[in-house]
Write a protein that holds these residues in place. Structure first.
Motif, PDB file in Angstrom:
ATOM      1  N   CYS A  23      40.089   8.378 -16.543  1.00 13.90           N
ATOM      2  CA  CYS A  23      41.459   8.669 -15.873  1.00 13.90           C
ATOM      3  C   CYS A  23      42.347   7.586 -16.124  1.00 13.90           C
ATOM      4  CB  CYS A  23      41.683   9.503 -15.153  1.00 13.90           C
ATOM      5  SG  CYS A  23      41.174   9.034 -12.945  1.00 13.90           S
ATOM      6  N   GLN A  24      42.200   6.762 -16.362  1.00 11.62           N
ATOM      7  CA  GLN A  24      42.534   4.963 -15.667  1.00 11.62           C
ATOM      8  C   GLN A  24      43.422   4.617 -16.971  1.00 11.62           C
ATOM      9  OE1 GLN A  24      39.426   1.668 -14.300  1.00 11.62           O
ATOM     10  NE2 GLN A  24      41.452   0.181 -14.813  1.00 11.62           N
ATOM     11  N   THR A  25      42.917   4.958 -18.945  1.00 10.64           N
ATOM     12  CA  THR A  25      44.030   4.449 -19.002  1.00 10.64           C
ATOM     13  C   THR A  25      44.173   6.330 -20.834  1.00 10.64           C
ATOM     14  OG1 THR A  25      41.679   4.649 -21.192  1.00 10.64           O
ATOM     15  CG2 THR A  25      42.444   3.199 -19.860  1.00 10.64           C
ATOM     16  N   THR A  26      45.074   5.918 -20.781  1.00  8.54           N
ATOM     17  CA  THR A  26      46.123   6.601 -21.718  1.00  8.54           C
ATOM     18  C   THR A  26      45.089   7.742 -22.720  1.00  8.54           C
ATOM     19  OG1 THR A  26      46.689   5.622 -23.444  1.00  8.54           O
ATOM     20  CG2 THR A  26      48.754   6.126 -21.979  1.00  8.54           C
ATOM     21  N   THR A  31      41.555  12.361 -23.086  1.00 12.52           N
ATOM     22  CA  THR A  31      40.820  13.083 -23.885  1.00 12.52           C
ATOM     23  C   THR A  31      40.211  14.581 -22.478  1.00 12.52           C
ATOM     24  OG1 THR A  31      39.545  11.054 -24.199  1.00 12.52           O
ATOM     25  CG2 THR A  31      37.791  13.002 -24.039  1.00 12.52           C
ATOM     26  N   VAL A  32      40.734  13.963 -21.767  1.00  9.12           N
ATOM     27  CA  VAL A  32      39.909  15.697 -21.087  1.00  9.12           C
ATOM     28  C   VAL A  32      41.474  16.123 -20.558  1.00  9.12           C
ATOM     29  CG1 VAL A  32      40.035  15.972 -17.824  1.00  9.12           C
ATOM     30  CG2 VAL A  32      39.831  13.217 -19.241  1.00  9.12           C
ATOM     31  N   LEU A  33      42.772  16.258 -20.773  1.00 15.06           N
ATOM     32  CA  LEU A  33      43.602  16.973 -20.940  1.00 15.06           C
ATOM     33  C   LEU A  33      43.010  17.738 -22.058  1.00 15.06           C
ATOM     34  CD1 LEU A  33      47.586  15.658 -20.467  1.00 15.06           C
ATOM     35  CD2 LEU A  33      45.660  17.307 -19.466  1.00 15.06           C
ATOM     36  N   ALA A  34      42.329  16.791 -23.169  1.00 13.78           N
ATOM     37  CA  ALA A  34      42.238  17.787 -24.951  1.00 13.78           C
ATOM     38  C   ALA A  34      41.066  18.649 -24.978  1.00 13.78           C
ATOM     39  CB  ALA A  34      42.168  16.622 -26.101  1.00 13.78           C
ATOM     40  N   SER A  35      40.428  18.232 -24.021  1.00 14.58           N
ATOM     41  CA  SER A  35      38.996  19.643 -23.480  1.00 14.58           C
ATOM     42  C   SER A  35      40.013  20.581 -23.510  1.00 14.58           C
ATOM     43  CB  SER A  35      37.922  18.823 -22.374  1.00 14.58           C
ATOM     44  OG  SER A  35      37.303  19.922 -21.958  1.00 14.58           O
ATOM     45  N   ASP A  36      38.912  21.597 -24.153  1.00 13.90           N
ATOM     46  CA  ASP A  36      39.110  23.001 -24.042  1.00 13.90           C
ATOM     47  C   ASP A  36      38.345  23.813 -22.608  1.00 13.90           C
ATOM     48  OD1 ASP A  36      40.020  23.109 -26.313  1.00 13.90           O
ATOM     49  OD2 ASP A  36      38.037  23.724 -27.348  1.00 13.90           O
ATOM     50  N   TYR A  37      37.761  23.614 -22.322  1.00 14.28           N
ATOM     51  CA  TYR A  37      37.069  23.107 -20.702  1.00 14.28           C
ATOM     52  C   TYR A  37      37.639  22.614 -19.260  1.00 14.28           C
ATOM     53  CZ  TYR A  37      33.974  25.366 -24.753  1.00 14.28           C
ATOM     54  OH  TYR A  37      33.514  26.082 -25.551  1.00 14.28           O
ATOM     55  N   SER A  87      55.489  11.441 -18.072  1.00 10.94           N
ATOM     56  CA  SER A  87      57.336  11.852 -18.816  1.00 10.94           C
ATOM     57  C   SER A  87      56.478  11.694 -20.101  1.00 10.94           C
ATOM     58  CB  SER A  87      58.014  10.594 -18.402  1.00 10.94           C
ATOM     59  OG  SER A  87      57.292   9.882 -17.256  1.00 10.94           O
ATOM     60  N   GLU A  88      55.841  11.112 -21.101  1.00 11.51           N
ATOM     61  CA  GLU A  88      55.935  10.868 -22.686  1.00 11.51           C
ATOM     62  C   GLU A  88      55.460  12.437 -22.885  1.00 11.51           C
ATOM     63  OE1 GLU A  88      55.076   6.822 -23.249  1.00 11.51           O
ATOM     64  OE2 GLU A  88      56.994   6.516 -22.615  1.00 11.51           O
ATOM     65  N   LYS A  89      54.353  12.777 -22.077  1.00  9.74           N
ATOM     66  CA  LYS A  89      52.973  13.505 -22.819  1.00  9.74           C
ATOM     67  C   LYS A  89      53.727  15.289 -22.320  1.00  9.74           C
ATOM     68  CE  LYS A  89      49.152  14.023 -24.145  1.00  9.74           C
ATOM     69  NZ  LYS A  89      48.977  12.886 -24.663  1.00  9.74           N
ATOM     70  N   GLN A  90      53.128  15.304 -23.378  1.00 11.77           N
ATOM     71  CA  GLN A  90      53.713  17.413 -23.879  1.00 11.77           C
ATOM     72  C   GLN A  90      52.783  17.885 -23.976  1.00 11.77           C
ATOM     73  OE1 GLN A  90      56.489  18.598 -24.795  1.00 11.77           O
ATOM     74  NE2 GLN A  90      57.503  16.461 -25.504  1.00 11.77           N
ATOM     75  N   THR A  91      52.281  18.658 -22.737  1.00 11.89           N
ATOM     76  CA  THR A  91      51.271  19.603 -22.354  1.00 11.89           C
ATOM     77  C   THR A  91      51.454  20.421 -21.504  1.00 11.89           C
ATOM     78  OG1 THR A  91      48.595  19.195 -21.478  1.00 11.89           O
ATOM     79  CG2 THR A  91      50.452  17.770 -20.651  1.00 11.89           C
ATOM     80  N   THR A  92      50.580  21.531 -21.564  1.00  9.51           N
ATOM     81  CA  THR A  92      50.929  23.227 -20.761  1.00  9.51           C
ATOM     82  C   THR A  92      50.095  22.742 -19.500  1.00  9.51           C
ATOM     83  OG1 THR A  92      49.493  24.527 -22.221  1.00  9.51           O
ATOM     84  CG2 THR A  92      51.839  23.901 -22.599  1.00  9.51           C
ATOM     85  N   LYS A  93      49.264  22.135 -19.099  1.00  6.74           N
ATOM     86  CA  LYS A  93      48.413  21.731 -18.640  1.00  6.74           C
ATOM     87  C   LYS A  93      48.601  20.966 -17.266  1.00  6.74           C
ATOM     88  CE  LYS A  93      43.855  21.962 -20.918  1.00  6.74           C
ATOM     89  NZ  LYS A  93      42.671  21.016 -20.952  1.00  6.74           N
ATOM     90  N   PRO A  94      48.837  21.946 -16.243  1.00  4.89           N
ATOM     91  CA  PRO A  94      49.241  20.556 -14.970  1.00  4.89           C
ATOM     92  C   PRO A  94      48.218  19.523 -15.240  1.00  4.89           C
ATOM     93  CG  PRO A  94      48.656  23.459 -14.016  1.00  4.89           C
ATOM     94  CD  PRO A  94      48.444  22.735 -15.825  1.00  4.89           C
ATOM     95  N   ILE A  95      49.160  18.704 -14.238  1.00  7.09           N
ATOM     96  CA  ILE A  95      48.922  17.286 -14.201  1.00  7.09           C
ATOM     97  C   ILE A  95      48.760  16.175 -12.879  1.00  7.09           C
ATOM     98  CG2 ILE A  95      49.101  14.853 -14.893  1.00  7.09           C
ATOM     99  CD1 ILE A  95      50.185  15.256 -17.705  1.00  7.09           C
ATOM    100  N   PHE A  96      47.855  16.270 -12.142  1.00  6.87           N
ATOM    101  CA  PHE A  96      47.682  16.243 -10.992  1.00  6.87           C
ATOM    102  C   PHE A  96      48.624  14.533 -10.767  1.00  6.87           C
ATOM    103  CE2 PHE A  96      45.036  19.285 -10.417  1.00  6.87           C
ATOM    104  CZ  PHE A  96      45.912  20.004  -9.176  1.00  6.87           C
ATOM    105  N   PHE A  97      48.989  13.868 -10.188  1.00  9.85           N
ATOM    106  CA  PHE A  97      49.597  12.504 -10.090  1.00  9.85           C
ATOM    107  C   PHE A  97      49.170  11.723  -8.959  1.00  9.85           C
ATOM    108  CE2 PHE A  97      52.365   8.971 -12.297  1.00  9.85           C
ATOM    109  CZ  PHE A  97      51.991   8.085 -10.984  1.00  9.85           C
TER     110      PHE A  97
END
Ligand code: DHB
Length: 310
Positions: A23-26, A31-37, A87-97
């Motif tokens: 989770c250090q680089t975009t 990769t984590v966001l794109a996983s189906d799991y 800010s730029e990411k288009q995703t429906t998955k929640p992100i923890f900052f």
């Protein structure tokens, strides 16, 4: 349905990365966001500006699948980098900052920026990094922890949680829970690594990581019992409005299931994600689903917190 909720956030899967891993680089975050799991992603704990971290070697896998030791020292691309990403990411998955200031002021500054931004996800305040030389783990100081949260909640209205270090004493479970219950926290994430362990190479009689003379945070199977105890003890003490993210020692679906039995809502994977890679999430979810079927549970809600005592 292996899903969960924290406040108004819905998670289609209960697994995600533990902060620090993948989770250090975009590219890694993608990769984590794109996983189906995965149900979400957490960003590497940010400091106000970029840090290179500690000298290498600073991460080591302990032989015989016992776990890992690390003393990364908060290498991260800096707050603005992760802010741009979310800010730029288009995703429906929640992100923890995740934020991990080296001082109270750093944390307040980053939280002010998050409050004033368009960020729509959840925020994890890391009070438990064990690896910055000279900086103690904040959440072992109960007075400072309460003081920081008091100041944060004078202005912060977005969904906030804290990442805690492991506690090892029943009195400490009582004390940290009493403090956390005073605040409108969305979640608590337990545990961070067991801080400042020491691993020795059997052939050379040397330490295995360079920073801090070999002392580093322990993760993986070695910490599972401690993680489960912390999830269970906090679930028994925290307001029901505070959800729990269980982290620590997950290498199998059975481990995920045990976190759920102890009361976890979401479960994070650190060491095993570093070792196995992104496919770990598919394996763990399938192993968990098989266990639930075998036990006769149709939803996770039926199993959550159902640990039996004798
Ligand atoms: C690091 C380790 C942690 O356990 C943490 O919470 C934050 C940072 C690190 O060494 O980078």
């Amino acid at each position: 349905q292996l899903t969960a909720n924290i406040q108004n956030y819905h998670f289609d899967h209960i697994l995600l990365n533990a902060a620090g891993v993948m989770c250090q680089t975009t590219t890694e975050l993608d990769t984590v966001l794109a996983s189906d799991y995965t149900g979400a992603v957490v960003t590497k704990s940010a400091t106000p500006t970029l840090r290179e971290g500690n000298p290498e070697p600073r991460y080591f896998e302990i032989p015989n699948h016992l776990g890992t030791i690390n003393s990364m020292g908060l290498p991260n691309a800096g707050f603005d980098y992760y802010m741009s990403y979310v800010s730029e990411k288009q995703t429906t998955k929640p992100i923890f900052f995740s934020v991990a200031g080296l001082s109270k002021q750093d944390n307040l500054d980053m939280l002010h920026q998050l409050q004033d931004s368009d960020f729509k996800g959840l925020i994890e305040l890391n009070l438990s990094c064990p690896n910055v030389p000279g900086k103690p783990q904040t959440a072992y100081d109960f007075e400072t922890t309460e003081q920081i949260l008091s100041e944060v909640f004078t202005f912060f209205t977005k969904p906030l949680g804290v990442k805690l270090p492991p506690y090892f004493d029943i009195a400490h479970f009582d004390m940290i829970a009493d403090i956390l219950n005073k605040f409108p926290l969305a979640f608590v994430n337990t545990i961070n690594s067991i801080g400042n362990g020491l691993v020795i190479d059997e052939v050379t009689d040397t330490v295995v990581i360079k920073p801090k003379s070999g002392f580093g945070g322990i993760g993986g199977p070695l910490v599972k019992a401690t993680a489960l105890a912390n999830v269970r003890a906090l679930r028994q003490r925290l307001n029901s409005s505070i959800k729990i993210i269980g982290t620590g020692g997950v290498t199998t679906g059975r481990d995920v299931y045990e976190h759920i039995l102890c009361g976890a809502d979401l479960v994070e994977v650190g060491s095993q994600l570093a070792i196995e890679g992104i496919d770990v999430f598919e394996r763990l979810e399938k192993e968990l689903a098989d266990i639930l079927t075998e036990k006769g549970y149709t939803t996770l809600d039926d199993a959550r917190g159902q640990l039996k005592t004798i």
